[in-house]
Design a protein around this motif. Sequence first.
Motif, PDB file in Angstrom:
ATOM      1  N   HIS A 183     -68.064  68.030  -9.114  1.00 21.95           N
ATOM      2  CA  HIS A 183     -69.232  67.323  -9.610  1.00 21.95           C
ATOM      3  C   HIS A 183     -69.180  67.076 -11.101  1.00 21.95           C
ATOM      4  CE1 HIS A 183     -71.450  66.923  -5.954  1.00 21.95           C
ATOM      5  NE2 HIS A 183     -71.133  68.144  -5.626  1.00 21.95           N
ATOM      6  N   LEU A 184     -68.254  67.755 -11.759  1.00 22.10           N
ATOM      7  CA  LEU A 184     -68.125  67.503 -13.181  1.00 22.10           C
ATOM      8  C   LEU A 184     -67.388  66.208 -13.453  1.00 22.10           C
ATOM      9  CD1 LEU A 184     -67.294  71.069 -14.526  1.00 22.10           C
ATOM     10  CD2 LEU A 184     -69.372  69.765 -14.859  1.00 22.10           C
ATOM     11  N   ILE A 185     -66.747  65.682 -12.445  1.00 28.77           N
ATOM     12  CA  ILE A 185     -66.011  64.445 -12.639  1.00 28.77           C
ATOM     13  C   ILE A 185     -66.752  63.359 -11.880  1.00 28.77           C
ATOM     14  CG2 ILE A 185     -63.745  63.402 -12.657  1.00 28.77           C
ATOM     15  CD1 ILE A 185     -62.619  66.163 -11.912  1.00 28.77           C
ATOM     16  N   PRO A 186     -67.787  62.806 -12.487  1.00 23.22           N
ATOM     17  CA  PRO A 186     -68.661  61.916 -11.732  1.00 23.22           C
ATOM     18  C   PRO A 186     -67.973  60.668 -11.211  1.00 23.22           C
ATOM     19  CG  PRO A 186     -69.235  61.889 -14.044  1.00 23.22           C
ATOM     20  CD  PRO A 186     -68.235  62.969 -13.876  1.00 23.22           C
ATOM     21  N   ARG A 187     -67.092  60.112 -12.005  1.00 25.04           N
ATOM     22  CA  ARG A 187     -66.463  58.883 -11.548  1.00 25.04           C
ATOM     23  C   ARG A 187     -65.689  59.109 -10.266  1.00 25.04           C
ATOM     24  NH1 ARG A 187     -62.679  55.251 -14.132  1.00 25.04           N
ATOM     25  NH2 ARG A 187     -63.116  54.046 -12.274  1.00 25.04           N
ATOM     26  N   LEU A 188     -65.070  60.265 -10.226  1.00 23.97           N
ATOM     27  CA  LEU A 188     -64.265  60.552  -9.047  1.00 23.97           C
ATOM     28  C   LEU A 188     -65.139  60.573  -7.797  1.00 23.97           C
ATOM     29  CD1 LEU A 188     -61.314  61.179  -8.541  1.00 23.97           C
ATOM     30  CD2 LEU A 188     -61.872  63.583  -8.563  1.00 23.97           C
ATOM     31  N   SER A 189     -66.323  61.167  -7.944  1.00 19.93           N
ATOM     32  CA  SER A 189     -67.164  61.319  -6.755  1.00 19.93           C
ATOM     33  C   SER A 189     -67.714  59.988  -6.290  1.00 19.93           C
ATOM     34  CB  SER A 189     -68.317  62.281  -7.035  1.00 19.93           C
ATOM     35  OG  SER A 189     -69.219  61.685  -7.926  1.00 19.93           O
ATOM     36  N   SER A 190     -67.719  59.007  -7.175  1.00 20.67           N
ATOM     37  CA  SER A 190     -68.251  57.724  -6.713  1.00 20.67           C
ATOM     38  C   SER A 190     -67.204  56.918  -5.964  1.00 20.67           C
ATOM     39  CB  SER A 190     -68.778  56.913  -7.898  1.00 20.67           C
ATOM     40  OG  SER A 190     -67.718  56.616  -8.776  1.00 20.67           O
ATOM     41  N   ILE A 191     -65.957  57.261  -6.143  1.00 19.86           N
ATOM     42  CA  ILE A 191     -64.916  56.520  -5.438  1.00 19.86           C
ATOM     43  C   ILE A 191     -64.507  57.253  -4.179  1.00 19.86           C
ATOM     44  CG2 ILE A 191     -62.636  55.481  -5.625  1.00 19.86           C
ATOM     45  CD1 ILE A 191     -62.915  55.629  -8.621  1.00 19.86           C
ATOM     46  N   VAL A 192     -64.281  58.550  -4.366  1.00 20.50           N
ATOM     47  CA  VAL A 192     -63.720  59.322  -3.259  1.00 20.50           C
ATOM     48  C   VAL A 192     -64.818  60.170  -2.642  1.00 20.50           C
ATOM     49  CG1 VAL A 192     -61.930  60.952  -2.645  1.00 20.50           C
ATOM     50  CG2 VAL A 192     -61.599  59.424  -4.573  1.00 20.50           C
ATOM     51  N   PRO A 193     -64.973  60.088  -1.348  1.00 21.06           N
ATOM     52  CA  PRO A 193     -65.970  60.968  -0.734  1.00 21.06           C
ATOM     53  C   PRO A 193     -65.519  62.418  -0.809  1.00 21.06           C
ATOM     54  CG  PRO A 193     -64.802  59.704   0.929  1.00 21.06           C
ATOM     55  CD  PRO A 193     -64.348  59.190  -0.374  1.00 21.06           C
ATOM     56  N   GLU A 194     -66.513  63.275  -0.804  1.00 24.72           N
ATOM     57  CA  GLU A 194     -66.238  64.697  -0.992  1.00 24.72           C
ATOM     58  C   GLU A 194     -65.264  65.243   0.022  1.00 24.72           C
ATOM     59  OE1 GLU A 194     -70.012  66.467  -2.529  1.00 24.72           O
ATOM     60  OE2 GLU A 194     -69.290  68.075  -1.232  1.00 24.72           O
ATOM     61  N   SER A 195     -65.371  64.763   1.248  1.00 27.62           N
ATOM     62  CA  SER A 195     -64.526  65.315   2.304  1.00 27.62           C
ATOM     63  C   SER A 195     -63.049  65.103   1.977  1.00 27.62           C
ATOM     64  CB  SER A 195     -64.888  64.701   3.649  1.00 27.62           C
ATOM     65  OG  SER A 195     -65.158  63.327   3.511  1.00 27.62           O
ATOM     66  N   CYS A 196     -62.749  63.960   1.422  1.00 30.67           N
ATOM     67  CA  CYS A 196     -61.353  63.694   1.090  1.00 30.67           C
ATOM     68  C   CYS A 196     -60.843  64.687   0.057  1.00 30.67           C
ATOM     69  CB  CYS A 196     -61.195  62.290   0.505  1.00 30.67           C
ATOM     70  SG  CYS A 196     -61.726  61.001   1.614  1.00 30.67           S
ATOM     71  N   LEU A 197     -61.633  64.871  -0.955  1.00 30.92           N
ATOM     72  CA  LEU A 197     -61.213  65.770  -2.026  1.00 30.92           C
ATOM     73  C   LEU A 197     -61.035  67.186  -1.510  1.00 30.92           C
ATOM     74  CD1 LEU A 197     -63.068  64.212  -4.883  1.00 30.92           C
ATOM     75  CD2 LEU A 197     -60.923  65.376  -5.202  1.00 30.92           C
ATOM     76  N   LEU A 198     -61.919  67.563  -0.604  1.00 26.34           N
ATOM     77  CA  LEU A 198     -61.804  68.915  -0.080  1.00 26.34           C
ATOM     78  C   LEU A 198     -60.524  69.082   0.720  1.00 26.34           C
ATOM     79  CD1 LEU A 198     -65.490  69.459   0.953  1.00 26.34           C
ATOM     80  CD2 LEU A 198     -64.259  70.686  -0.816  1.00 26.34           C
ATOM     81  N   ILE A 199     -60.172  68.056   1.461  1.00 23.02           N
ATOM     82  CA  ILE A 199     -58.917  68.143   2.215  1.00 23.02           C
ATOM     83  C   ILE A 199     -57.739  68.247   1.248  1.00 23.02           C
ATOM     84  CG2 ILE A 199     -57.373  66.921   3.771  1.00 23.02           C
ATOM     85  CD1 ILE A 199     -59.670  65.834   5.233  1.00 23.02           C
ATOM     86  N   VAL A 200     -57.811  67.473   0.198  1.00 24.00           N
ATOM     87  CA  VAL A 200     -56.730  67.541  -0.792  1.00 24.00           C
ATOM     88  C   VAL A 200     -56.633  68.934  -1.391  1.00 24.00           C
ATOM     89  CG1 VAL A 200     -56.016  66.699  -3.048  1.00 24.00           C
ATOM     90  CG2 VAL A 200     -56.792  65.086  -1.330  1.00 24.00           C
ATOM     91  N   VAL A 201     -57.776  69.500  -1.675  1.00 29.69           N
ATOM     92  CA  VAL A 201     -57.797  70.873  -2.188  1.00 29.69           C
ATOM     93  C   VAL A 201     -57.137  71.814  -1.198  1.00 29.69           C
ATOM     94  CG1 VAL A 201     -59.333  72.808  -2.646  1.00 29.69           C
ATOM     95  CG2 VAL A 201     -59.795  70.601  -3.653  1.00 29.69           C
ATOM     96  N   GLY A 202     -57.506  71.610   0.083  1.00 27.67           N
ATOM     97  CA  GLY A 202     -56.900  72.449   1.114  1.00 27.67           C
ATOM     98  C   GLY A 202     -55.393  72.304   1.144  1.00 27.67           C
ATOM     99  N   LEU A 203     -54.968  71.054   1.000  1.00 31.04           N
ATOM    100  CA  LEU A 203     -53.523  70.816   0.991  1.00 31.04           C
ATOM    101  C   LEU A 203     -52.870  71.564  -0.163  1.00 31.04           C
ATOM    102  CD1 LEU A 203     -53.367  66.994   1.741  1.00 31.04           C
ATOM    103  CD2 LEU A 203     -52.514  68.811   3.191  1.00 31.04           C
ATOM    104  N   LEU A 204     -53.490  71.472  -1.318  1.00 32.51           N
ATOM    105  CA  LEU A 204     -52.935  72.138  -2.490  1.00 32.51           C
ATOM    106  C   LEU A 204     -52.863  73.639  -2.272  1.00 32.51           C
ATOM    107  CD1 LEU A 204     -54.714  70.204  -5.362  1.00 32.51           C
ATOM    108  CD2 LEU A 204     -52.278  70.177  -4.798  1.00 32.51           C
ATOM    109  N   VAL A 205     -53.972  74.178  -1.771  1.00 28.11           N
ATOM    110  CA  VAL A 205     -53.999  75.626  -1.554  1.00 28.11           C
ATOM    111  C   VAL A 205     -52.940  76.041  -0.544  1.00 28.11           C
ATOM    112  CG1 VAL A 205     -55.386  77.507  -0.626  1.00 28.11           C
ATOM    113  CG2 VAL A 205     -56.414  75.881  -2.192  1.00 28.11           C
ATOM    114  N   GLY A 206     -52.860  75.256   0.527  1.00 28.19           N
ATOM    115  CA  GLY A 206     -51.861  75.572   1.536  1.00 28.19           C
ATOM    116  C   GLY A 206     -50.463  75.517   0.967  1.00 28.19           C
TER     117      GLY A 206
END
Lengths: 718, 220
Positions: free
Chosen positions: A31-54
């Motif tokens: 949420h600190l990166i507002p521009r990002l949230s307006s383009i990419v839905p949260e679900s996508c980012l969370l999956i990416v996070v999961g990928l990174l963690v994995g």
Amino acid sequence: RRRIHYKHEAQTARDCLVLHHLSPMRRRGFHLIPRLSSIVPESCLLIVVGLLVGGLMKLVGEIPPVLESKIFFLYLLPPIILDAGYFLPIRQFTENLGTILMFAVVGTLWNAFFVGGLLYGVCQLEGHRLVTVDLLSCLLFGSIISAVDPVAVLAVFEEIHINELLHILVFGESLLNDAVTVVLYHLFEEYSSVGSITVMDVFLGIVCFLVVSLGGIVVGAIYGILAAFTSRFTSHTRVIEPLFVFVYSYMAYLSAEVFHLSGIMALIACGAVMRPYVEANISHKSHTTIKYFLKMWSSVSDTLIFIFLGVSTVAGPHEWNWTFVMATLIFCLVARVLGVVGLTFVINKFRIVKLTSKDQFIIAYGGLRGAIAFSLVYLLKTEHFPMRNMFLTAIITVIFFTVFVQGMTIRPLVDLLAVKKKQETKRSINEEIHTQFLDHLLTGIEDICGHYGHHHWKDKLNRFNKKYVKKCLIAGERSKEPQLIAFYHKMEMKQAIELVESGGGAKFPSALPSTVSMQNIQPKKPPQDRALPQLSKAREEEIRKILRTNLQRTRQRLRSYNRHTLVADPYEDGWNEILIKRKKMKELEKKMNNYLTVPAPPPDSPTIARARLASDPQAWGLKSVTESIPTIKVDLASPQSPESVNMVDEFGKKGSQSKASKEEEGGLTMKVPSPTNQRKDKTADEDNDKEPQQRLMRCLSDPGPTAEEEDEDEAFLP
Amino acid sequence: MGSFQSLPDDHQYRTLSQKTDFSLEQIAILHNRFKQLSQNEETLRRDDLKTIQDLESNPIRYQIIEAFFDRRNFQKDGVGSVEEIGFEEFLTVMSYFRAPAHRITEEQREEMRRAKLRFLFNMHDTDNDGTITLEEYRHVVEELLSRSGALGRETAKGIADAAMLEVASISVGPMAPDEFYEGITFEHFLKILKGIEIETRMHIRFLNMDTTVLCKQHCV
């Protein structure tokens, strides 16, 4: 069968905890990166996070935890579904139920068979590796992947604020297709081991579907009623009220799952059934607690699901097969489009508000797949399904595609196509009045026409609900409160809170602009003609003095709204003292029956008058026995000084006399009621009972539980 | 108006169909219902409508029945009310509850909206003066809450007043203390009910099949 999958999960538990702590931090970062949230839905980012963690975990050498189906179905999914079911907009849902069911049942079936069948064809054609995949496996795979996922839909649609109709159509479909998925999954899984299907099996399948869906709903409804009934008795133990809601809902889900019924439908039914009754019974604080807990849990679940999806992708095991995966993807999309277009063509024949092609596009585009499909495939055993890993890979690809590509592009597409967005306006009291009015009007016209249509049955259901169900499930006075009044009270409560929060009488509540007051609606007229006997001069002076002093006191006080809501309203506990005071007042006033006419009110600056009026929009013309009597309103002051009771006079009811005063030309004529129509402040005057010839009518804000037999119809279906 | 015989007259049906946009089957069904209600007479009276059992539990039944006998609903400039109506008026009133056709232009939609809202307005404006005054509005709300006994009566005033205040503030805006707001005109009425999609909400399904036979025991 679906859920009983016991494995040792110590490591998984530990990893879960780690991820759990990571997820809120990720969210904050997001949420600190507002521009990002307006383009990419949260679900996508969370999956990416999961990928990174994995990926990180794999690098380090640990085995990343996979989204265990048991955890998913038992712990992660229910909060999201309960949140959806509890806050389901019943009115839109029932109005579009036919359409939703068509999409959910017929659409999912079409998807399943289309994808499954065509995939089988492709497998056969492909030759070397895929030819082992038999028809039943393909159909099973098709049935898993065909269901629109509520978690994904919620995640994406929440952010695009689309209009309510489309939202409820896609979302409702994603909820109701669970029954279809459950039945198809079990059917094909069973038949895979058997090897063949007969016509009898198909018939049994249909029966099974009906049992699963209706059974799930019945189970949910039973638990919902139980919860409502329990909440009736919790007036002394307010703290555990939210607990009942959660426990009963979860038990509904578990019970349904144990009997292989549709758990999702049970949960939805439970939440939707219990809500109107529970909300009438529980305290305001409990209501807030329930709301926030549900939102919190569903939010956490949502995050975890998507992160886990990402991690599971890295964990594998994967088996990539270009033909199969690409074919799956293409067939899914094509099936969805064809299904929606075809079904809409049929549905539009029965709908009043037709679905335009824009609507169809959004519905088709909103058919996202998600974690439920993944978990279902994960549950398949490799022994029965040798191509299970390939299925897994294909499903993950489809999920990624729908969530990333469709999820990211739906928002610009919605803007591009100028699809109607959700209307942010609050419901006004005029709209509420007319909605009720329309309901009754349409029911009446249907009765005159003589055929029993939609409104007739809805009205019957409402009356049944009011007569029997509410009396059982709602405690005390609230069971008789009509919906219009409940709405009005809610509105006033909001205004009262706003007023208190804004710091006193100087500021006006936002809902009712202060610039128009009841003074403007009914003008003052000098009190020339009073039909009542006059008071002695001394008496009048006395009263005036009392009024003046009290008026000064009122100006510094905050006004709050606590009329008959108090008796019936189990809201804030701070009102209890006022309740007691008012009860005492009532007893006192019962002894006093005086009509009092008071001359012109003490000099009152217009701002103050308007302030009082604006913050106190309702008139209290109670028990107007004769037309010439000015009616008086009891209005309690703020909680800080409950002992001062101000009697405020609103409009005297002149009734029929007003009709005679119309003389002006033109269409705009004001019906001017009583000449004694003015704002007066009076106090309870103890000496009055010494003068029997003057009778002061106290209009009590709350006549108490003077129960009437005839109840007004209050819509169970709002 | 007494030109309708018991046998359906196609030519008359056709003129009616053109006037009110009902299909011929729907007109025939409604005519049957009309005859049933009026006990096969040519005209319908208020008492005939009052005998409908299901209407008993409706809080606004009197307003609904009145609407059928209100001349303003028959044609544009009618005034006053009548004691009995023929089939043509019955059908005209029913036509207010038709759903909008699938492909209609914006003006037609707006026109339909206005017509339906005019119908509602006439139901509230009982004294035909073109505005809904506070008293009339209070009456409306009281009727709606008429089944809640004392509790309903008290709050009815409050609710009606709050609603009037809302209309005034939306339509007129800030007002000085000595001005006053006379009543809700039709234009204001349109404005405040903009949020409700009247043209789609205010409709009932008129059947193409005759079901009056089925509910003979329930009806009159």
